[in-house]
Design an enzyme around this catalytic site. Sequence first.
Site, PDB file in Angstrom:
ATOM      1  CE  LYS A 159      17.568  14.930  15.098  1.00 49.97           C
ATOM      2  NZ  LYS A 159      18.932  14.765  14.530  1.00 49.97           N
ATOM      3  N   GLY A 165      14.208  14.383   5.263  1.00 53.92           N
ATOM      4  CA  GLY A 165      13.626  15.565   4.639  1.00 53.92           C
ATOM      5  C   GLY A 165      13.204  16.619   5.659  1.00 53.92           C
ATOM      6  N   GLY A 166      13.819  16.619   6.847  1.00 55.07           N
ATOM      7  CA  GLY A 166      13.506  17.617   7.876  1.00 55.07           C
ATOM      8  C   GLY A 166      12.209  17.325   8.618  1.00 55.07           C
ATOM      9  CD  GLU A 201      20.514  13.638  17.510  1.00 59.49           C
ATOM     10  OE1 GLU A 201      20.982  12.762  16.785  1.00 59.49           O
ATOM     11  OE2 GLU A 201      20.305  14.804  17.111  1.00 59.49           O
ATOM     12  CG  HIS A 209      23.825  20.537   8.113  1.00 58.51           C
ATOM     13  ND1 HIS A 209      22.869  19.581   8.424  1.00 58.51           N
ATOM     14  CD2 HIS A 209      24.496  20.036   7.049  1.00 58.51           C
ATOM     15  CE1 HIS A 209      22.967  18.565   7.591  1.00 58.51           C
ATOM     16  NE2 HIS A 209      23.957  18.827   6.740  1.00 58.51           N
ATOM     17  CE  LYS A 237      21.277  19.166   4.287  1.00 54.89           C
ATOM     18  NZ  LYS A 237      21.621  17.824   3.769  1.00 54.89           N
ATOM     19  NE  ARG A 293      19.006  10.721   0.566  1.00 50.65           N
ATOM     20  CZ  ARG A 293      19.167  12.036   0.722  1.00 50.65           C
ATOM     21  NH1 ARG A 293      19.764  12.737  -0.216  1.00 50.65           N
ATOM     22  NH2 ARG A 293      18.742  12.648   1.804  1.00 50.65           N
ATOM     23  CB  VAL A 296      19.683  18.045  -2.952  1.00 52.30           C
ATOM     24  CG1 VAL A 296      19.347  19.312  -3.732  1.00 52.30           C
ATOM     25  CG2 VAL A 296      18.449  17.173  -2.762  1.00 52.30           C
ATOM     26  NE  ARG A 339      18.743  21.935  -1.258  1.00 49.76           N
ATOM     27  CZ  ARG A 339      18.458  20.766  -0.684  1.00 49.76           C
ATOM     28  NH1 ARG A 339      17.213  20.322  -0.691  1.00 49.76           N
ATOM     29  NH2 ARG A 339      19.397  20.050  -0.109  1.00 49.76           N
TER      30      ARG A 339
HETATM   31  P1  ADP Z   1      19.673  16.324   0.951  1.00 46.47           P
HETATM   32  O1  ADP Z   1      20.494  16.240   2.181  1.00 46.47           O
HETATM   33  O2  ADP Z   1      20.165  15.570  -0.213  1.00 46.47           O
HETATM   34  O3  ADP Z   1      19.287  17.706   0.669  1.00 46.47           O
HETATM   35  P2  ADP Z   1      17.035  15.952   1.886  1.00 46.47           P
HETATM   36  O4  ADP Z   1      16.954  15.452   3.290  1.00 46.47           O
HETATM   37  O5  ADP Z   1      16.700  17.373   1.609  1.00 46.47           O
HETATM   38  O6  ADP Z   1      18.426  15.532   1.354  1.00 46.47           O
HETATM   39  O7  ADP Z   1      16.148  15.027   0.984  1.00 46.47           O
HETATM   40  C1  ADP Z   1      16.275  14.964  -0.427  1.00 46.47           C
HETATM   41  C2  ADP Z   1      14.959  14.593  -1.004  1.00 46.47           C
HETATM   42  O8  ADP Z   1      14.516  13.367  -0.500  1.00 46.47           O
HETATM   43  C3  ADP Z   1      13.881  15.595  -0.721  1.00 46.47           C
HETATM   44  O9  ADP Z   1      13.056  15.643  -1.840  1.00 46.47           O
HETATM   45  C4  ADP Z   1      13.183  14.994   0.487  1.00 46.47           C
HETATM   46  O10 ADP Z   1      11.847  15.429   0.534  1.00 46.47           O
HETATM   47  C5  ADP Z   1      13.298  13.527   0.193  1.00 46.47           C
HETATM   48  N1  ADP Z   1      13.389  12.682   1.386  1.00 46.47           N
HETATM   49  C6  ADP Z   1      14.452  12.509   2.188  1.00 46.47           C
HETATM   50  N2  ADP Z   1      14.205  11.609   3.147  1.00 46.47           N
HETATM   51  C7  ADP Z   1      12.943  11.195   2.973  1.00 46.47           C
HETATM   52  C8  ADP Z   1      12.087  10.249   3.644  1.00 46.47           C
HETATM   53  N3  ADP Z   1      12.476   9.536   4.702  1.00 46.47           N
HETATM   54  N4  ADP Z   1      10.852  10.084   3.170  1.00 46.47           N
HETATM   55  C9  ADP Z   1      10.446  10.772   2.101  1.00 46.47           C
HETATM   56  N5  ADP Z   1      11.194  11.647   1.411  1.00 46.47           N
HETATM   57  C10 ADP Z   1      12.425  11.864   1.836  1.00 46.47           C
HETATM   58  P1  ADP Z   2      16.730  14.667   8.425  1.00 48.18           P
HETATM   59  O1  ADP Z   2      16.888  13.175   8.467  1.00 48.18           O
HETATM   60  O2  ADP Z   2      15.320  15.094   8.357  1.00 48.18           O
HETATM   61  O3  ADP Z   2      17.642  15.302   7.431  1.00 48.18           O
HETATM   62  P2  ADP Z   2      18.611  15.442  10.518  1.00 48.18           P
HETATM   63  O4  ADP Z   2      18.775  14.584  11.716  1.00 48.18           O
HETATM   64  O5  ADP Z   2      19.654  15.366   9.486  1.00 48.18           O
HETATM   65  O6  ADP Z   2      17.180  15.151   9.883  1.00 48.18           O
HETATM   66  O7  ADP Z   2      18.440  16.948  10.990  1.00 48.18           O
HETATM   67  C1  ADP Z   2      17.975  17.935  10.099  1.00 48.18           C
HETATM   68  C2  ADP Z   2      18.324  19.307  10.664  1.00 48.18           C
HETATM   69  O8  ADP Z   2      17.719  19.494  11.944  1.00 48.18           O
HETATM   70  C3  ADP Z   2      19.805  19.555  10.903  1.00 48.18           C
HETATM   71  O9  ADP Z   2      20.478  19.996   9.743  1.00 48.18           O
HETATM   72  C4  ADP Z   2      19.759  20.643  11.965  1.00 48.18           C
HETATM   73  O10 ADP Z   2      19.445  21.901  11.416  1.00 48.18           O
HETATM   74  C5  ADP Z   2      18.582  20.205  12.818  1.00 48.18           C
HETATM   75  N1  ADP Z   2      19.018  19.322  13.911  1.00 48.18           N
HETATM   76  C6  ADP Z   2      19.069  17.978  13.886  1.00 48.18           C
HETATM   77  N2  ADP Z   2      19.500  17.469  15.059  1.00 48.18           N
HETATM   78  C7  ADP Z   2      19.731  18.524  15.863  1.00 48.18           C
HETATM   79  C8  ADP Z   2      20.183  18.672  17.228  1.00 48.18           C
HETATM   80  N3  ADP Z   2      20.470  17.621  18.000  1.00 48.18           N
HETATM   81  N4  ADP Z   2      20.291  19.948  17.726  1.00 48.18           N
HETATM   82  C9  ADP Z   2      20.003  21.012  16.963  1.00 48.18           C
HETATM   83  N5  ADP Z   2      19.572  20.937  15.688  1.00 48.18           N
HETATM   84  C10 ADP Z   2      19.434  19.712  15.131  1.00 48.18           C
HETATM   85 MG    MG Z   3      19.675  15.196   7.405  1.00 43.77          MG
END
Ligand code: ADP
Ligand code: ADP
Ligand code: MG
Length: 454
Positions: A159, A165-166, A201, A209, A237, A293, A296, A339
Amino acid sequence: MAIKKLLIANRGEIAVRIVRAAQGLGIPTVQVHSMADANSLAVRMADEAVDIGPPHAAKSYLNIDNLLEAARKTGADAIHPGYGFLSENAKFAQAVEDAGLIFVGPRPETISRLGDKAAAREAAKQAGVPTVPGSEGVLSGADEAKAAASEIGYPVMIKAAAGGGGRGIKIAENETELAKLVAEARNEAQAAFGDNALYMEKVIRDARHIEVQVLGDGTDAVHCFERECSLQRRRQKVWEEAPSAALTEDQRQAICESAVALAKSVGYRGAGTLEFLFDDRSGAHYFIEMNTRIQVEHPVTEMVTGIDLVQEMIRICGGEPLRLKQADITLSGHAIECRINAEDPSNNFMPGPGVIGKLGVPEADHVRFDTLLYEGYQVPPFYDSLLGKLIVHGPDRAGAIERMAAALEGLTIEGLKTTIPLHKVLAASDAVRANAVHTQFLEPWLAEHPIAPE
Ligand code: ADP
Ligand code: ADP
Ligand code: MG
């Protein structure tokens, strides 16, 4: 130091949401906008509007100088960053404070500490919160990655410490893949986030989640229970619920206590969310990250607790102590959010802009539609595809699903393709009704159940 005028450094449905919250508190608003957003709903609703530059976000919504100049020109004394854009940028929070303004969010130091996902894992461990087995801090290179992975056990997740944002996540099944993916991940993280730090991880297979909403005033912190967001596509999500029907009361209490422990240990200020993976089989929860923050999916929590989270964060950051005591925060019924994106679920979720024709929104006490749309609005092609969020409240989970199915039938958005047909299929599916889902459920399921064009 109550806030006298609030500038909204964001766009879309969350800007509309923040304008409404400020109006409810009697605070005048300034809506900034790019040239592409001059006709946005938030601009129409706010008391004042300021053009901050060209459509490309780097030149407008991410331009700190232009945002601060807009605040100076209009006399705004506080800035709400929404989500995405600069909301988790410690440099921005610091620049806002240095300009003598209030940042509606945590202190810059808290954002730095928790916004770096590797550092956040360390903060969680220090607060006694369980984390996913993984690397100690960031990975120095391929050798350390190999050593860490053989200790943790494959498959492992690489990671980006600055990811969100996944994006910035890769899975390595074995050592051969690992070396290649670490190199790729490093380059991609540098390009996407301007930071090549990586951590590792263990992959928790088929986990749910589950995330906990917290509110803090820098001294005290409370939780507003949890949301489940296991229905995801590309780790983003799609459908969210509150509370999670997968938890026992004891498990709910344990995960919420973990969240409050971390929030208190960092002296958290404002609204924040701690994300966890929850393993049904063992009942264990593992912290993955904190979003410093508003999120969504915050409305599902508002529906089941009756708390206006955006108003609370504005009050707290304006200097009021936390008004809510833990014992006053209770759950009532069940809420679901879908969404609604400008994407075609029958064509690989291809995004497509368009002009909104007829807009029909279901009206009932238990339905809420948070949106940026109005009839005749041209959806600009420059930003993310979220058009709105359909939220329902029901007496229990089954009742909420029925109400969501009915609300989706009542929602009409003409002029472009949306994800409404996907949600109709989900609301009618046995798997969703039985809550037999996890974070890796939706993508293979969609491959077997293609969504028909509407
Ligand atoms: P939530 O958990 O609120 O659904 P998301 O991870 O889906 O959060 O992110 C919410 C919004 O912020 C989305 O539009 C996503 O594309 C944007 N976003 C989140 N993290 C980042 C980042 N590190 N860089 C750019 N955009 C981000
Ligand atoms: P982001 O910062 O992009 O939101 P997260 O670390 O919150 O990233 O992880 C986004 C999604 O990826 C989680 O909701 C889950 O579905 C998957 N994920 C993250 N970490 C793990 C893990 N260690 N094992 C399995 N799935 C994971
Ligand atoms: Mg996350």
